[in-house]
Design a protein around this motif. Sequence first.
Motif, PDB file in Angstrom:
ATOM      1  N   UNK B 212       0.791  -1.232   0.000  1.00 21.57           N
ATOM      2  CA  UNK B 212       0.000   0.000   0.000  1.00 21.57           C
ATOM      3  C   UNK B 212       0.821   1.279   0.000  1.00 21.57           C
ATOM      4  N   UNK B 213       2.065   1.227  -0.449  1.00 23.16           N
ATOM      5  CA  UNK B 213       2.867   2.456  -0.554  1.00 23.16           C
ATOM      6  C   UNK B 213       2.891   3.185   0.777  1.00 23.16           C
ATOM      7  N   UNK B 214       2.526   4.472   0.749  1.00 23.90           N
ATOM      8  CA  UNK B 214       2.560   5.265   1.984  1.00 23.90           C
ATOM      9  C   UNK B 214       1.453   4.876   2.963  1.00 23.90           C
ATOM     10  N   UNK B 215       0.532   4.005   2.545  1.00 23.98           N
ATOM     11  CA  UNK B 215      -0.497   3.530   3.461  1.00 23.98           C
ATOM     12  C   UNK B 215      -0.063   2.271   4.225  1.00 23.98           C
ATOM     13  N   UNK B 216       1.180   1.832   3.983  1.00 28.66           N
ATOM     14  CA  UNK B 216       1.629   0.550   4.516  1.00 28.66           C
ATOM     15  C   UNK B 216       1.722   0.505   6.045  1.00 28.66           C
ATOM     16  N   UNK B 217       2.250   1.577   6.650  1.00 24.45           N
ATOM     17  CA  UNK B 217       2.488   1.556   8.099  1.00 24.45           C
ATOM     18  C   UNK B 217       1.192   1.283   8.867  1.00 24.45           C
ATOM     19  N   UNK B 218       0.168   2.080   8.542  1.00 19.51           N
ATOM     20  CA  UNK B 218      -1.112   1.981   9.257  1.00 19.51           C
ATOM     21  C   UNK B 218      -1.723   0.589   9.159  1.00 19.51           C
TER      22      UNK B 218
END
Lengths: 106, 369
Positions: B212-218
């Motif tokens: 998820x690109x920049x959504x990966x952390x969450x």
Amino acid sequence: MKQDLRFSRYASNLEDISFTYNGEKCTAKAGDNLATAVLAAGAIATRITTIFADERAPYCMMGSCFECLMIVNGIPNCQTCMIEVKNGMIVESGFGKRKLDLEVAS
Amino acid sequence: MKFCQLDTVVIGGGIVGLSTAIGLLQAGLEVTILDGADSDLRASHGNFGLIWLQGKGAQYGAYAKWTSKAVNLWPEFAKLLNEETGVDVSLRQQGGYELFTDEGEFSRFANELSDQQKILGADFEYEIMNGSSMRKKFPKIGPGLVGATFSPHCGDVNPLKLLTAMRIYFSKLGGRLISEFKVSHLLPFADEFIIKSPNNSQIIANRVVLCAGLGTTELGKQLGFKTEVHSQRGQLLITEKILPTLPFTSSTLRQVDEGGIQVGGTNEVVQYDDRETVKITAKLAHHAVTIFPSLKDVKIIRSWAALRVQTPDGYPVYAKSPLHKNAFLITCHSGVTLAAVHTDCLASWILDKNNAPDLGGLDETRFAL
Ligand SMILES: Cc1cc2nc3c(=O)[nH]c(=O)nc-3n(C[C@H](O)[C@H](O)[C@H](O)COP(=O)(O)OP(=O)(O)OC[C@H]3O[C@@H](n4cnc5c(N)ncnc54)[C@H](O)[C@@H]3O)c2cc1C
Ligand code: FES
């Protein structure tokens, strides 16, 4: 070139301007927008696209579509809708990609 | 409330999600991609399109070797995409230059390449050239270039054609893409996962792969992953279309197949701001005319910025959830370069096949406290 009947001008006492488009003498009024002046002078297609060589003409008249590219005083790819016509301007229709030499020593 | 039961779900439809999903489809799985909102920050839509080995993993063997494998797979990968989709991604892999206008940066990078050589041995060739030998070879280069490095393994593609080709190939293999599906919750339930979006759609999946690109952390946190990604902004310029003239590809200046000369290579740490700035775009233009002074009259027709997806140490992460079988996290910085190896190798790693690549050096245990 014949004036195009698509355009009719409000009465104007502004100075007459002359310029050439693809070698033909055209007239306009001081302050006219260059893309409009070329269209009013009767031009239909004013450039061909770089990849598929389709015919195009000015469209948005506000600097965003890049359809109005022409060669102005020898400089290729000028956005004519963003330029005011000037006396003696030499305008040619846009012909595709610009030429530039980055390889051979000058 | 809608329910839907699926086998493998890849979250994120950028280059990383697509390359992983294509590999899984080729392995015979049933794959659905859930891709977020059009307003998401998407690196795959704004990048420079390099297939690049120089400098990659000079201090980290596992990354250097993985990237080397990727660049070697590219010619075959581009050919496959062309045959399967009719889209030519315009791969040019005749080598590429890094161009330097600063002595210090030049010598530091030259040292890095020597480290990279020690790791890769015969799989890595490179050359170091000073400014005057570059000017002898390319007479139109200006006096501001102090040196360059060259590696024959590097090259570039048209990144938007790549994205198009991969989307077409994904559909052709039977993959299903659901866009505008922003996953908010990932709940492990028995051996499965419940995937929810804010508008209450629900999907149950046997296997989830987070790309998820920049959504990966969450999303990762919800499955026990430790990887945290951050954004790094890159800005780019592109000129009017010009007949082919740039004599080489470089990491800061390249002529795209359609004619424009693209200028890029900036890095800034900003939060989630993908607007371009005058200060940086002016710096890019200055770099371009320092290298080739005759570019000074060429028109810039567009500038833009996009956010890179960065892990804490800059190397990719391929992680299996410590808590849940069948949950995977994949993220990396050079998703274009790695697309070929992701398509080729990640499915066997996900499915624990005998021929799976050894990704031990690139899992997330390196971030453990
Ligand atoms: C300026 C710039 C230049 C670059 N140049 C190069 C280069 O030359 N060569 C190279 O190899 N790489 C380059 N990169 C890096 C490359 O672009 C990225 O590595 C790659 O695009 C990352 O792909 P991705 O799929 O991980 O991320 P993205 O493209 O960001 O895709 C992530 C996707 O996940 C979706 N998503 C996010 N959150 C959720 C959620 N909660 N639910 C559902 N979906 C979600 C988003 O909608 C998006 O579609 C560059 C990047 C930038 C910014
Ligand atoms: S007419 Fe659209 S940019 Fe000039």
